[in-house]
Structures are given as structure tokens and as C-alpha cells.
Scaffold this motif. Structure first.
Motif, PDB file in Angstrom:
ATOM      1  N   VAL B  19     -66.485 -42.081 -28.735  1.00  0.00           N
ATOM      2  CA  VAL B  19     -65.606 -43.082 -29.337  1.00  0.00           C
ATOM      3  C   VAL B  19     -65.216 -42.615 -30.733  1.00  0.00           C
ATOM      4  O   VAL B  19     -66.013 -41.962 -31.430  1.00  0.00           O
ATOM      5  CB  VAL B  19     -66.296 -44.464 -29.390  1.00  0.00           C
ATOM      6  CG1 VAL B  19     -67.543 -44.435 -30.267  1.00  0.00           C
ATOM      7  CG2 VAL B  19     -65.333 -45.544 -29.865  1.00  0.00           C
ATOM      8  N   THR B  20     -63.983 -42.935 -31.114  1.00  0.00           N
ATOM      9  CA  THR B  20     -63.482 -42.597 -32.455  1.00  0.00           C
ATOM     10  C   THR B  20     -63.182 -43.873 -33.218  1.00  0.00           C
ATOM     11  O   THR B  20     -62.420 -44.734 -32.742  1.00  0.00           O
ATOM     12  CB  THR B  20     -62.210 -41.737 -32.375  1.00  0.00           C
ATOM     13  OG1 THR B  20     -62.512 -40.501 -31.723  1.00  0.00           O
ATOM     14  CG2 THR B  20     -61.679 -41.442 -33.772  1.00  0.00           C
ATOM     15  N   LEU B  21     -63.757 -43.985 -34.392  1.00  0.00           N
ATOM     16  CA  LEU B  21     -63.493 -45.115 -35.285  1.00  0.00           C
ATOM     17  C   LEU B  21     -62.591 -44.625 -36.412  1.00  0.00           C
ATOM     18  O   LEU B  21     -62.907 -43.639 -37.079  1.00  0.00           O
ATOM     19  CB  LEU B  21     -64.814 -45.670 -35.847  1.00  0.00           C
ATOM     20  CG  LEU B  21     -65.861 -46.059 -34.812  1.00  0.00           C
ATOM     21  CD1 LEU B  21     -67.075 -46.677 -35.503  1.00  0.00           C
ATOM     22  CD2 LEU B  21     -65.301 -46.987 -33.765  1.00  0.00           C
ATOM     23  N   GLU B  61     -73.426 -34.546 -38.025  1.00  0.00           N
ATOM     24  CA  GLU B  61     -74.825 -34.956 -38.128  1.00  0.00           C
ATOM     25  C   GLU B  61     -75.245 -35.444 -36.755  1.00  0.00           C
ATOM     26  O   GLU B  61     -75.020 -36.587 -36.391  1.00  0.00           O
ATOM     27  CB  GLU B  61     -75.006 -36.093 -39.146  1.00  0.00           C
ATOM     28  CG  GLU B  61     -74.789 -35.730 -40.584  1.00  0.00           C
ATOM     29  CD  GLU B  61     -75.965 -34.986 -41.203  1.00  0.00           C
ATOM     30  OE1 GLU B  61     -75.826 -34.515 -42.339  1.00  0.00           O
ATOM     31  OE2 GLU B  61     -77.021 -34.891 -40.539  1.00  0.00           O
ATOM     32  N   GLY B  62     -75.827 -34.569 -35.972  1.00  0.00           N
ATOM     33  CA  GLY B  62     -76.257 -34.955 -34.634  1.00  0.00           C
ATOM     34  C   GLY B  62     -75.083 -35.392 -33.777  1.00  0.00           C
ATOM     35  O   GLY B  62     -74.135 -34.632 -33.565  1.00  0.00           O
ATOM     36  N   ARG B  63     -75.108 -36.635 -33.288  1.00  0.00           N
ATOM     37  CA  ARG B  63     -74.017 -37.148 -32.447  1.00  0.00           C
ATOM     38  C   ARG B  63     -72.805 -37.616 -33.245  1.00  0.00           C
ATOM     39  O   ARG B  63     -71.802 -38.039 -32.664  1.00  0.00           O
ATOM     40  CB  ARG B  63     -74.540 -38.306 -31.586  1.00  0.00           C
ATOM     41  CG  ARG B  63     -75.605 -37.899 -30.570  1.00  0.00           C
ATOM     42  CD  ARG B  63     -75.950 -39.054 -29.637  1.00  0.00           C
ATOM     43  NE  ARG B  63     -76.498 -40.197 -30.353  1.00  0.00           N
ATOM     44  CZ  ARG B  63     -75.879 -41.362 -30.470  1.00  0.00           C
ATOM     45  NH1 ARG B  63     -74.672 -41.554 -29.950  1.00  0.00           N
ATOM     46  NH2 ARG B  63     -76.455 -42.355 -31.128  1.00  0.00           N
ATOM     47  N   TYR B  64     -72.904 -37.576 -34.565  1.00  0.00           N
ATOM     48  CA  TYR B  64     -71.812 -38.042 -35.412  1.00  0.00           C
ATOM     49  C   TYR B  64     -71.038 -36.848 -35.980  1.00  0.00           C
ATOM     50  O   TYR B  64     -71.633 -35.884 -36.429  1.00  0.00           O
ATOM     51  CB  TYR B  64     -72.341 -38.880 -36.573  1.00  0.00           C
ATOM     52  CG  TYR B  64     -73.209 -40.046 -36.162  1.00  0.00           C
ATOM     53  CD1 TYR B  64     -74.581 -40.017 -36.334  1.00  0.00           C
ATOM     54  CD2 TYR B  64     -72.639 -41.175 -35.586  1.00  0.00           C
ATOM     55  CE1 TYR B  64     -75.379 -41.079 -35.958  1.00  0.00           C
ATOM     56  CE2 TYR B  64     -73.432 -42.249 -35.204  1.00  0.00           C
ATOM     57  CZ  TYR B  64     -74.796 -42.190 -35.386  1.00  0.00           C
ATOM     58  OH  TYR B  64     -75.576 -43.240 -35.005  1.00  0.00           O
ATOM     59  N   ASN B  76     -61.853 -40.079 -39.801  1.00  0.00           N
ATOM     60  CA  ASN B  76     -62.312 -40.796 -38.618  1.00  0.00           C
ATOM     61  C   ASN B  76     -63.720 -40.368 -38.222  1.00  0.00           C
ATOM     62  O   ASN B  76     -64.067 -39.183 -38.295  1.00  0.00           O
ATOM     63  CB  ASN B  76     -61.364 -40.573 -37.447  1.00  0.00           C
ATOM     64  CG  ASN B  76     -59.973 -41.104 -37.736  1.00  0.00           C
ATOM     65  OD1 ASN B  76     -59.787 -41.949 -38.612  1.00  0.00           O
ATOM     66  ND2 ASN B  76     -58.995 -40.582 -37.024  1.00  0.00           N
ATOM     67  N   LEU B  77     -64.512 -41.318 -37.762  1.00  0.00           N
ATOM     68  CA  LEU B  77     -65.864 -41.050 -37.279  1.00  0.00           C
ATOM     69  C   LEU B  77     -65.826 -40.908 -35.759  1.00  0.00           C
ATOM     70  O   LEU B  77     -65.276 -41.780 -35.072  1.00  0.00           O
ATOM     71  CB  LEU B  77     -66.804 -42.187 -37.658  1.00  0.00           C
ATOM     72  CG  LEU B  77     -68.239 -42.067 -37.128  1.00  0.00           C
ATOM     73  CD1 LEU B  77     -68.981 -40.943 -37.833  1.00  0.00           C
ATOM     74  CD2 LEU B  77     -68.987 -43.388 -37.291  1.00  0.00           C
ATOM     75  N   VAL B  78     -66.400 -39.838 -35.264  1.00  0.00           N
ATOM     76  CA  VAL B  78     -66.513 -39.624 -33.820  1.00  0.00           C
ATOM     77  C   VAL B  78     -67.984 -39.718 -33.441  1.00  0.00           C
ATOM     78  O   VAL B  78     -68.815 -39.012 -34.012  1.00  0.00           O
ATOM     79  CB  VAL B  78     -65.932 -38.267 -33.394  1.00  0.00           C
ATOM     80  CG1 VAL B  78     -66.067 -38.088 -31.891  1.00  0.00           C
ATOM     81  CG2 VAL B  78     -64.473 -38.144 -33.823  1.00  0.00           C
ATOM     82  N   ILE B  79     -68.284 -40.611 -32.505  1.00  0.00           N
ATOM     83  CA  ILE B  79     -69.641 -40.731 -31.986  1.00  0.00           C
ATOM     84  C   ILE B  79     -69.615 -40.206 -30.554  1.00  0.00           C
ATOM     85  O   ILE B  79     -68.872 -40.718 -29.698  1.00  0.00           O
ATOM     86  CB  ILE B  79     -70.141 -42.186 -31.987  1.00  0.00           C
ATOM     87  CG1 ILE B  79     -70.024 -42.795 -33.384  1.00  0.00           C
ATOM     88  CG2 ILE B  79     -71.585 -42.257 -31.498  1.00  0.00           C
ATOM     89  CD1 ILE B  79     -70.368 -44.289 -33.438  1.00  0.00           C
ATOM     90  N   LEU B  84     -76.594 -47.589 -26.220  1.00  0.00           N
ATOM     91  CA  LEU B  84     -76.596 -49.039 -26.442  1.00  0.00           C
ATOM     92  C   LEU B  84     -76.978 -49.371 -27.886  1.00  0.00           C
ATOM     93  O   LEU B  84     -76.464 -50.325 -28.481  1.00  0.00           O
ATOM     94  CB  LEU B  84     -77.547 -49.725 -25.472  1.00  0.00           C
ATOM     95  CG  LEU B  84     -77.156 -49.662 -23.994  1.00  0.00           C
ATOM     96  CD1 LEU B  84     -78.227 -50.332 -23.130  1.00  0.00           C
ATOM     97  CD2 LEU B  84     -75.799 -50.297 -23.744  1.00  0.00           C
ATOM     98  N   GLY B  85     -77.859 -48.576 -28.449  1.00  0.00           N
ATOM     99  CA  GLY B  85     -78.287 -48.795 -29.830  1.00  0.00           C
ATOM    100  C   GLY B  85     -77.226 -48.498 -30.864  1.00  0.00           C
ATOM    101  O   GLY B  85     -77.425 -48.779 -32.060  1.00  0.00           O
ATOM    102  N   ASP B  86     -76.097 -47.949 -30.446  1.00  0.00           N
ATOM    103  CA  ASP B  86     -74.997 -47.697 -31.386  1.00  0.00           C
ATOM    104  C   ASP B  86     -74.189 -48.966 -31.659  1.00  0.00           C
ATOM    105  O   ASP B  86     -73.346 -48.977 -32.550  1.00  0.00           O
ATOM    106  CB  ASP B  86     -74.061 -46.618 -30.840  1.00  0.00           C
ATOM    107  CG  ASP B  86     -74.712 -45.249 -30.760  1.00  0.00           C
ATOM    108  OD1 ASP B  86     -74.277 -44.443 -29.911  1.00  0.00           O
ATOM    109  OD2 ASP B  86     -75.661 -44.997 -31.531  1.00  0.00           O
ATOM    110  N   SER B  87     -74.432 -50.010 -30.893  1.00  0.00           N
ATOM    111  CA  SER B  87     -73.712 -51.272 -31.109  1.00  0.00           C
ATOM    112  C   SER B  87     -74.054 -51.811 -32.493  1.00  0.00           C
ATOM    113  O   SER B  87     -75.217 -52.087 -32.798  1.00  0.00           O
ATOM    114  CB  SER B  87     -74.093 -52.300 -30.045  1.00  0.00           C
ATOM    115  OG  SER B  87     -73.660 -51.883 -28.772  1.00  0.00           O
TER     116      SER B  87
END
Lengths: 114, 117
Positions: B19-21, B61-64, B76-79, B84-87
Motif C-alpha cells: 500500500v502507498t500512503l 526500513e524493513g517493510r517501509y 509517499n510511504l510504501v508498506i 493486520l498490525g499495520d492498521s
């Protein structure tokens, strides 16, 4: 290594009262700043302390004041509380003079003014 | 003055998807730093990633990862591989890079991310 710690976590006050919130920075950090986060909004910068002096200030009235101690811990004082002061108050710390990403927050103090 | 704009009040993503924020910014400072923080319902502001305006490579940084496009003034932040814990609520923020440092951050209004099964 303890991160940024804040106390109390929750408190309830009535209009007109005064409140003091406390913050201990992360080990190795000597700069502390305070933020106010109203419900549903992003945090707003209140002020920053370094070497026991207020260095920068956001758009907040003089009812908001602070202090930094020789051990780098800090207090935020709010006088004559208004209903609109109800918010989450966040403390952040960083190494002084460093322009890096090392800027960490505590868990916050949630203030409710009735 | 600095300004951060986050135009997505809410986002949904399926577990394990990326997902991209979005985050755009405006500043007159020649040098600045860009941050992303995660704020779960508990209230703590958790540092995720940092990008200096002078950095040649995008930060990871890891998944970010931070997709920094200086000409477009976007960060933009890409995860990747959402969990589920990213909510949580995600905030983009910036500060000027000044002689002597400083930690006055300007925040956006945040994006509420919901990860679904």
C-alpha cells in the motif's frame, strides 16, 4: 534502553485549573519538544527546550509554559485550563544540534478538561 | 512556513498486499527532513522512516520505504506485505534542517489505514 517516558498517562481536570505534565527524554537525548494533538488532528508544536531554555515556540498562548531540568527532563505547565485544552500531549526528544531522523515520541498524556 | 498535505483520510488494503500512503509538502527551507510516524489507537507516535532532502537514495526500513520525489515535493510511504498490525493512523511530517538542530515538526492530518483479511 528506555525510550521517551511521559507521566501521567491520563488525567482529568476542570476549567480554570492548572496542570503539569512530565517527560523524560530517551537516553543520550538533550532536546525536548512538546506537541498538542486534538482529537482527529495531527500534532501541533508547542515549544522546544535545549540547555534548559525555550528555543522555539509554536502558536500557543502564554498559558502554556515549560521547563527543562539539568538532567534534560522537562515539564509542560498549562494554566487556566479551557475545554479546548483537552488533547493528547506528546513529548519528543532528539540529540541536540543533530539534524537527523533521530526524533522519538513518548506515549503521551491524555488530558480531559471538564 | 512549512505545510504537509495528506489527501487520503482513509485507506483499505488486503493483508500481504502493498500500500502507498501519499504525502506532499511545501517549504521554503533549502534543506529539510521528512518523517513518517505510525500512531495506533493507544496514542504513541511510533517512528517509521526518515528521509533527508539531501539524500540521494530513497530511505528504506524493513517493510517501509519512502518514495521521495523532490521535484514533485512528494514523500509517499510504501508498506510492503501488509499485516493486520499495520492498521493505524499514519502521519507524514517535516522539519527544517537548521544549524544547531531542532525538532519542530510540522505534521499532516494523517491517513487511517485498515488492513483486512
Amino acid at each position: 534502553d528506555a525510550g521517551v517516558t511521559q507521566s501521567p498517562t491520563h488525567l482529568i481536570k476542570t476549567r480554570g485549573q492548572q496542570v503539569t505534565l512530565r517527560c523524560s527524554p530517551k537516553s543520550g537525548h538533550d532536546t525536548v519538544s512538546w506537541y498538542q494533538q486534538a482529537l482527529g488532528q495531527g500534532p501541533q508544536f508547542i515549544f522546544q527546550y535545549y540547555e534548559e531554555e525555550e528555543r522555539q515556540r509554536g502558536n500557543f498562548p502564554d498559558r502554556f509554559s515549560g521547563h527543562q531540568f539539568p538532567n534534560y527532563s522537562s515539564e509542560l505547565n498549562v494554566n487556566a485550563l479551557l475545554l479546548g485544552d483537552s488533547a493528547l500531549y506528546l513529548c519528543a526528544s532528539s540529540p541536540g544540534g543533530a539534524n537527523t531522523g533521530e526524533l522519538f515520541f513518548g506515549e503521551g498524556s491524555r488530558l480531559t478538561v471538564l | 512556513a512549512q505545510k504537509i498535505t495528506q489527501t487520503q483520510p482513509g485507506m483499505f488494503v488486503q493483508e500481504k498486499e502493498a500500500v502507498t500512503l501519499d504525502c506532499t509538502y511545501d517549504t521554503s527551507d533549502p534543506s529539510y527532513g521528512l518523517f513518517w510516524y505510525k500512531q495506533p489507537s493507544s496514542g504513541e507516535m511510533i517512528f517509521l522512516i526518515y528521509q533527508g532532502s539531501y539524500d540521494q537514495q530513497n530511505a528504506t526500513e524493513g517493510r517501509y520505504s519512502l518514495n521521495f520525489q523532490k521535484a514533485r515535493k512528494s514523500a509517499n510511504l510504501v508498506i510492503s506485505a501488509s499485516q493486520l498490525g499495520d492498521s493505524a493512523m499514519y502521519f507524514c511530517a517535516m522539519r527544517p534542517i537548521l544549524t544547531g538542530g531542532g525538532n519542530k515538526l510540522t505534521f499532516g492530518t494523517g491517513t487511517q489505514l485498515k488492513v483486512e483479511l
